[in-house]
Design a protein around this motif. Sequence first.
Motif, PDB file in Angstrom:
ATOM      1  N   LYS A 278       0.840  -1.197   0.000  1.00  0.00           N
ATOM      2  CA  LYS A 278       0.000   0.000   0.000  1.00  0.00           C
ATOM      3  C   LYS A 278       0.875   1.248   0.000  1.00  0.00           C
ATOM      4  CE  LYS A 278      -3.674   2.320   2.646  1.00  0.00           C
ATOM      5  NZ  LYS A 278      -3.195   3.626   2.275  1.00  0.00           N
ATOM      6  N   ASP A 279       1.896   1.285   0.835  1.00  0.00           N
ATOM      7  CA  ASP A 279       2.807   2.436   0.882  1.00  0.00           C
ATOM      8  C   ASP A 279       3.492   2.651  -0.468  1.00  0.00           C
ATOM      9  OD1 ASP A 279       2.171   2.867   3.542  1.00  0.00           O
ATOM     10  OD2 ASP A 279       4.008   1.938   4.315  1.00  0.00           O
ATOM     11  N   TYR A 280       3.947   1.570  -1.076  1.00  0.00           N
ATOM     12  CA  TYR A 280       4.605   1.651  -2.382  1.00  0.00           C
ATOM     13  C   TYR A 280       3.658   2.278  -3.408  1.00  0.00           C
ATOM     14  CZ  TYR A 280       6.890   0.122  -6.713  1.00  0.00           C
ATOM     15  OH  TYR A 280       7.498   0.090  -7.951  1.00  0.00           O
ATOM     16  N   LEU A 281       2.416   1.795  -3.434  1.00  0.00           N
ATOM     17  CA  LEU A 281       1.452   2.306  -4.413  1.00  0.00           C
ATOM     18  C   LEU A 281       0.974   3.710  -4.064  1.00  0.00           C
ATOM     19  CD1 LEU A 281      -0.544  -0.966  -5.058  1.00  0.00           C
ATOM     20  CD2 LEU A 281       1.089   0.154  -6.593  1.00  0.00           C
ATOM     21  N   ASP A 282       0.827   4.013  -2.783  1.00  0.00           N
ATOM     22  CA  ASP A 282       0.403   5.361  -2.377  1.00  0.00           C
ATOM     23  C   ASP A 282       1.382   6.427  -2.867  1.00  0.00           C
ATOM     24  OD1 ASP A 282      -2.022   4.774  -1.141  1.00  0.00           O
ATOM     25  OD2 ASP A 282      -1.142   4.618   0.870  1.00  0.00           O
ATOM     26  N   GLU A 283       2.664   6.079  -2.984  1.00  0.00           N
ATOM     27  CA  GLU A 283       3.661   7.018  -3.492  1.00  0.00           C
ATOM     28  C   GLU A 283       3.477   7.286  -4.983  1.00  0.00           C
ATOM     29  OE1 GLU A 283       7.623   5.787  -2.566  1.00  0.00           O
ATOM     30  OE2 GLU A 283       7.195   5.619  -0.417  1.00  0.00           O
ATOM     31  N   ARG A 284       2.793   6.395  -5.673  1.00  0.00           N
ATOM     32  CA  ARG A 284       2.661   6.498  -7.120  1.00  0.00           C
ATOM     33  C   ARG A 284       1.271   6.919  -7.580  1.00  0.00           C
ATOM     34  NH1 ARG A 284       6.473   3.770  -5.262  1.00  0.00           N
ATOM     35  NH2 ARG A 284       8.363   3.313  -6.402  1.00  0.00           N
ATOM     36  N   TYR A 285       0.270   6.752  -6.729  1.00  0.00           N
ATOM     37  CA  TYR A 285      -1.108   7.093  -7.074  1.00  0.00           C
ATOM     38  C   TYR A 285      -1.465   8.450  -6.478  1.00  0.00           C
ATOM     39  CZ  TYR A 285      -2.488   2.506  -8.944  1.00  0.00           C
ATOM     40  OH  TYR A 285      -2.636   1.391  -9.719  1.00  0.00           O
ATOM     41  N   ALA A 286      -2.321   9.181  -7.167  1.00  0.00           N
ATOM     42  CA  ALA A 286      -2.741  10.501  -6.686  1.00  0.00           C
ATOM     43  C   ALA A 286      -3.591  10.389  -5.419  1.00  0.00           C
ATOM     44  CB  ALA A 286      -3.522  11.234  -7.769  1.00  0.00           C
ATOM     45  N   ASP A 287      -4.447   9.374  -5.360  1.00  0.00           N
ATOM     46  CA  ASP A 287      -5.326   9.182  -4.203  1.00  0.00           C
ATOM     47  C   ASP A 287      -4.864   7.972  -3.404  1.00  0.00           C
ATOM     48  OD1 ASP A 287      -7.063  11.311  -4.922  1.00  0.00           O
ATOM     49  OD2 ASP A 287      -8.058   9.998  -6.384  1.00  0.00           O
ATOM     50  N   PRO A 288      -5.051   8.009  -2.081  1.00  0.00           N
ATOM     51  CA  PRO A 288      -4.656   6.862  -1.248  1.00  0.00           C
ATOM     52  C   PRO A 288      -5.396   5.584  -1.658  1.00  0.00           C
ATOM     53  CG  PRO A 288      -5.232   8.761   0.114  1.00  0.00           C
ATOM     54  CD  PRO A 288      -5.616   9.097  -1.293  1.00  0.00           C
ATOM     55  N   ILE A 289      -4.721   4.467  -1.506  1.00  0.00           N
ATOM     56  CA  ILE A 289      -5.290   3.166  -1.845  1.00  0.00           C
ATOM     57  C   ILE A 289      -6.190   2.708  -0.705  1.00  0.00           C
ATOM     58  CG2 ILE A 289      -4.744   0.752  -2.399  1.00  0.00           C
ATOM     59  CD1 ILE A 289      -3.776   2.855  -4.483  1.00  0.00           C
ATOM     60  N   ASN A 290      -7.392   2.311  -1.046  1.00  0.00           N
ATOM     61  CA  ASN A 290      -8.365   1.789  -0.086  1.00  0.00           C
ATOM     62  C   ASN A 290      -7.955   0.365   0.302  1.00  0.00           C
ATOM     63  OD1 ASN A 290     -10.783   0.051   0.390  1.00  0.00           O
ATOM     64  ND2 ASN A 290     -11.847   2.020   0.307  1.00  0.00           N
ATOM     65  N   HIS A 291      -7.984   0.054   1.610  1.00  0.00           N
ATOM     66  CA  HIS A 291      -7.590  -1.277   2.096  1.00  0.00           C
ATOM     67  C   HIS A 291      -8.407  -2.380   1.430  1.00  0.00           C
ATOM     68  CE1 HIS A 291      -4.808  -0.431   5.455  1.00  0.00           C
ATOM     69  NE2 HIS A 291      -5.385   0.757   5.406  1.00  0.00           N
ATOM     70  N   SER A 292      -9.697  -2.167   1.293  1.00  0.00           N
ATOM     71  CA  SER A 292     -10.569  -3.173   0.688  1.00  0.00           C
ATOM     72  C   SER A 292     -10.135  -3.464  -0.746  1.00  0.00           C
ATOM     73  CB  SER A 292     -12.015  -2.689   0.731  1.00  0.00           C
ATOM     74  OG  SER A 292     -12.851  -3.589   0.076  1.00  0.00           O
ATOM     75  N   ARG A 293      -9.873  -2.415  -1.505  1.00  0.00           N
ATOM     76  CA  ARG A 293      -9.426  -2.575  -2.894  1.00  0.00           C
ATOM     77  C   ARG A 293      -8.120  -3.355  -2.946  1.00  0.00           C
ATOM     78  NH1 ARG A 293      -7.341   2.291  -6.831  1.00  0.00           N
ATOM     79  NH2 ARG A 293      -7.278   1.084  -8.750  1.00  0.00           N
ATOM     80  N   LEU A 294      -7.192  -3.002  -2.060  1.00  0.00           N
ATOM     81  CA  LEU A 294      -5.899  -3.668  -2.021  1.00  0.00           C
ATOM     82  C   LEU A 294      -6.057  -5.165  -1.794  1.00  0.00           C
ATOM     83  CD1 LEU A 294      -2.720  -3.413  -1.824  1.00  0.00           C
ATOM     84  CD2 LEU A 294      -3.091  -3.278   0.635  1.00  0.00           C
ATOM     85  N   TYR A 295      -6.743  -5.534  -0.737  1.00  0.00           N
ATOM     86  CA  TYR A 295      -6.813  -6.947  -0.354  1.00  0.00           C
ATOM     87  C   TYR A 295      -7.713  -7.759  -1.280  1.00  0.00           C
ATOM     88  CZ  TYR A 295      -3.949  -5.654   3.541  1.00  0.00           C
ATOM     89  OH  TYR A 295      -2.894  -5.196   4.298  1.00  0.00           O
ATOM     90  N   GLN A 296      -8.764  -7.164  -1.842  1.00  0.00           N
ATOM     91  CA  GLN A 296      -9.583  -7.879  -2.817  1.00  0.00           C
ATOM     92  C   GLN A 296      -8.761  -8.220  -4.057  1.00  0.00           C
ATOM     93  OE1 GLN A 296     -13.011  -5.428  -3.575  1.00  0.00           O
ATOM     94  NE2 GLN A 296     -13.987  -5.948  -1.635  1.00  0.00           N
ATOM     95  N   ASN A 297      -7.940  -7.278  -4.492  1.00  0.00           N
ATOM     96  CA  ASN A 297      -7.113  -7.527  -5.674  1.00  0.00           C
ATOM     97  C   ASN A 297      -5.985  -8.499  -5.388  1.00  0.00           C
ATOM     98  OD1 ASN A 297      -7.856  -5.842  -8.226  1.00  0.00           O
ATOM     99  ND2 ASN A 297      -8.359  -4.564  -6.449  1.00  0.00           N
ATOM    100  N   LEU A 298      -5.412  -8.445  -4.201  1.00  0.00           N
ATOM    101  CA  LEU A 298      -4.402  -9.449  -3.836  1.00  0.00           C
ATOM    102  C   LEU A 298      -5.023 -10.842  -3.835  1.00  0.00           C
ATOM    103  CD1 LEU A 298      -2.515  -7.544  -0.994  1.00  0.00           C
ATOM    104  CD2 LEU A 298      -1.545  -8.265  -3.203  1.00  0.00           C
ATOM    105  N   ASP A 299      -6.236 -10.967  -3.317  1.00  0.00           N
ATOM    106  CA  ASP A 299      -6.940 -12.258  -3.333  1.00  0.00           C
ATOM    107  C   ASP A 299      -7.176 -12.744  -4.757  1.00  0.00           C
ATOM    108  OD1 ASP A 299      -7.019 -12.333  -0.560  1.00  0.00           O
ATOM    109  OD2 ASP A 299      -9.114 -11.669  -0.428  1.00  0.00           O
TER     110      ASP A 299
END
Length: 105
Positions: free
Chosen positions: A31-52
Amino acid sequence: MTSHYDLTGFQRDLLEAIAAVEDDPYGLALKDYLDERYADPINHSRLYQNLDQLANEDLLTREELDARTNKYTLTDAGRQLLQRQVDTLTSLCPKARHIAVRGDK
């Protein structure tokens, strides 16, 4: 076999993040890695659903680090998918290929 184009942009970025994060690529580090690259913070739900979803596609494995934290690593299929994309982009960009081979900037 899953191809680069079967995945969403976010899923492709997650695979890249897993390859890029040193030490244990766990959820919050990704999440930290992607937050540095995305304009908006990454939602935890989005992160873990996509990892699954990526785990279900056999592109990554999930290993428990402790009761609350999982470590994510690329499978052979995940590494091959990233490598095929690197090869494709390199073949399309002759200058980039030259730089990659020589190590120039």
